[in-house]
Design a protein around this motif. Structure first.
Motif, PDB file in Angstrom:
ATOM      1  N   ARG A 187       0.864  -1.182   0.000  1.00  0.00           N
ATOM      2  CA  ARG A 187       0.000   0.000   0.000  1.00  0.00           C
ATOM      3  C   ARG A 187       0.898   1.229   0.000  1.00  0.00           C
ATOM      4  O   ARG A 187       1.772   1.369   0.861  1.00  0.00           O
ATOM      5  N   ALA A 188       0.678   2.112  -0.986  1.00  0.00           N
ATOM      6  CA  ALA A 188       1.376   3.397  -1.041  1.00  0.00           C
ATOM      7  C   ALA A 188       0.312   4.472  -0.943  1.00  0.00           C
ATOM      8  O   ALA A 188      -0.473   4.665  -1.875  1.00  0.00           O
ATOM      9  N   SER A 189       0.256   5.164   0.191  1.00  0.00           N
ATOM     10  CA  SER A 189      -0.819   6.116   0.438  1.00  0.00           C
ATOM     11  C   SER A 189      -0.244   7.447   0.893  1.00  0.00           C
ATOM     12  O   SER A 189       0.595   7.499   1.799  1.00  0.00           O
ATOM     13  N   ALA A 220       3.800   5.750  -8.295  1.00  0.00           N
ATOM     14  CA  ALA A 220       4.433   4.431  -8.354  1.00  0.00           C
ATOM     15  C   ALA A 220       4.968   4.160  -9.752  1.00  0.00           C
ATOM     16  O   ALA A 220       4.305   4.443 -10.749  1.00  0.00           O
ATOM     17  N   SER A 221       6.171   3.603  -9.814  1.00  0.00           N
ATOM     18  CA  SER A 221       6.800   3.196 -11.061  1.00  0.00           C
ATOM     19  C   SER A 221       7.105   1.705 -10.988  1.00  0.00           C
ATOM     20  O   SER A 221       7.818   1.266 -10.080  1.00  0.00           O
ATOM     21  N   LEU A 222       6.561   0.928 -11.925  1.00  0.00           N
ATOM     22  CA  LEU A 222       6.740  -0.518 -11.953  1.00  0.00           C
ATOM     23  C   LEU A 222       7.415  -0.878 -13.266  1.00  0.00           C
ATOM     24  O   LEU A 222       6.843  -0.697 -14.337  1.00  0.00           O
ATOM     25  N   GLY A 258      -4.936  -6.164  -5.156  1.00  0.00           N
ATOM     26  CA  GLY A 258      -4.424  -7.424  -4.619  1.00  0.00           C
ATOM     27  C   GLY A 258      -2.929  -7.419  -4.417  1.00  0.00           C
ATOM     28  O   GLY A 258      -2.432  -7.898  -3.400  1.00  0.00           O
ATOM     29  N   ALA A 259      -2.191  -6.864  -5.392  1.00  0.00           N
ATOM     30  CA  ALA A 259      -0.740  -6.722  -5.243  1.00  0.00           C
ATOM     31  C   ALA A 259      -0.387  -5.315  -4.783  1.00  0.00           C
ATOM     32  O   ALA A 259       0.272  -5.129  -3.769  1.00  0.00           O
ATOM     33  N   ILE A 260      -0.840  -4.291  -5.526  1.00  0.00           N
ATOM     34  CA  ILE A 260      -0.436  -2.914  -5.232  1.00  0.00           C
ATOM     35  C   ILE A 260      -1.653  -2.003  -5.200  1.00  0.00           C
ATOM     36  O   ILE A 260      -2.478  -1.995  -6.113  1.00  0.00           O
ATOM     37  N   PHE A 261      -1.749  -1.223  -4.130  1.00  0.00           N
ATOM     38  CA  PHE A 261      -2.785  -0.209  -3.977  1.00  0.00           C
ATOM     39  C   PHE A 261      -2.095   1.125  -3.810  1.00  0.00           C
ATOM     40  O   PHE A 261      -1.305   1.328  -2.881  1.00  0.00           O
ATOM     41  N   ALA A 262      -2.355   2.060  -4.737  1.00  0.00           N
ATOM     42  CA  ALA A 262      -1.783   3.401  -4.665  1.00  0.00           C
ATOM     43  C   ALA A 262      -2.923   4.397  -4.534  1.00  0.00           C
ATOM     44  O   ALA A 262      -3.903   4.330  -5.273  1.00  0.00           O
ATOM     45  N   ALA A 263      -2.807   5.343  -3.586  1.00  0.00           N
ATOM     46  CA  ALA A 263      -3.912   6.260  -3.332  1.00  0.00           C
ATOM     47  C   ALA A 263      -3.416   7.570  -2.751  1.00  0.00           C
ATOM     48  O   ALA A 263      -2.261   7.686  -2.302  1.00  0.00           O
TER      49      ALA A 263
END
Length: 283
Positions: free
Chosen positions: A118-120, A153-155, A143-148
């Motif tokens: 989680r990136a919040s 985010a850079s994948l 499920g894998a990454i939640f950004a809010a």
């Protein structure tokens, strides 16, 4: 350097530190007690190398928690069995600063939102050559990454397989303040459950040079794809010499973009040179 062994208990990091397994990956395991296993509380720089980091043995907490301004670099680690406290962040719960993941495996983490990460807030997440597998959420999604809430985010060169979430089993970008996720040279495997990429509110996801099994019939205004993205069902191996390698790598040739990978990140998850396959974490 950490001597081989299993270290139990919550670990607070009050000052800058580098923790590295002296004998390489698999020789050192950190297991939480109650709450987060590793928590940056006072440190401005943390580097974790070749560690197996497991979530708490009791109660709830992320494997790695960053709630204060800190630059956390996680290299060659396995992050597993985290159980998100509150609304999310099973493997990594990032609410301040920056977390950089390099050649890591995040597996079997669970949370209400952001099973693996989680990136919040106004934070920065970077994941290069990483695998996100078998993580799940029991709440809204990601499920894998939640950004809010303003997260970025850079994948790059990542593989998603077997993650579960009602909205965005691989990635969910959401929040009225928005969140921006950029995916490049990523592989979302055919085992990924349901709708793998999703946005809510002001969230945005830009996808380039990647392979997905599907997109929603009506793509959200927050999802940006171009002709470099392929919709194909690609399986990955779960055992053998190269777990998470594509079952038929020939399918992925010519899709990735080598120039997207900066110097130092051109090797795959296992440190091998990428000769032909530049999509996903394993060449």
């Amino acid at each position: 350097m950490l001597a081989p062994g299993m270290y139990r208990g919550a670990n607070v990091l009050p000052e800058d530190i580098r923790l590295e397994a002296a004998k390489g990956l698999g020789s050192v395991t950190l297991i939480g007690g109650r709450g987060a296993t590793l928590s940056a509380e006072g440190a401005s720089r943390v580097h974790l190398v070749n560690l197996v980091i497991k979530g708490p043995g009791q109660g709830f907490g992320a494997a790695v928690q960053v709630y204060q301004q800190c630059d956390v670099l996680i290299s060659g680690c396995v992050i597993t069995a985290g159980r998100g406290r509150g609304e999310g962040g099973g493997g990594v719960d990032l609410q301040a600063g920056r977390v950089r993941l390099r050649r890591c495996r995040l597996t079997h983490n669970v949370a209400l939102q952001g099973g693996a990460v989680r990136a919040s807030g106004v934070v920065r997440l970077e994941a290069n050559n990483c695998v996100f597998a078998d993580n799940r959420v029991e709440g809204k999604g990601g499920g894998a990454i939640f950004a809010a809430a303003g997260a970025s985010a850079s994948l790059l060169g990542c593989t998603f397989a077997g993650n579960r979430g009602a909205i965005g089993s691989a990635v969910l970008a959401a929040g009225r303040m928005g969140a921006e996720v950029a995916m490049a040279c990523c592989l979302v495997a055919d085992s990924e459950g349901g709708l793998s990429i999703a946005t809510l509110d002001e969230g945005q996801v830009a996808i380039r040079n990647s392979v997905l099994p599907q997109l929603a019939a009506k793509v959200s205004a927050g999802i940006d794809v171009d002709a470099s993205v392929r919709l194909r069902g690609v399986g990955v191996q779960r055992s053998g010499k190269s777990p998470f390698a594509p079952s038929f790598p020939v399918i992925l040739r010519g899709i990735g973009q080598p120039e997207s990978f900066p110097d130092g990140d051109q090797a795959d998850l296992y440190g091998r040179s990428r000769a032909e396959v530049w999509v996903g974490a394993v060449a």
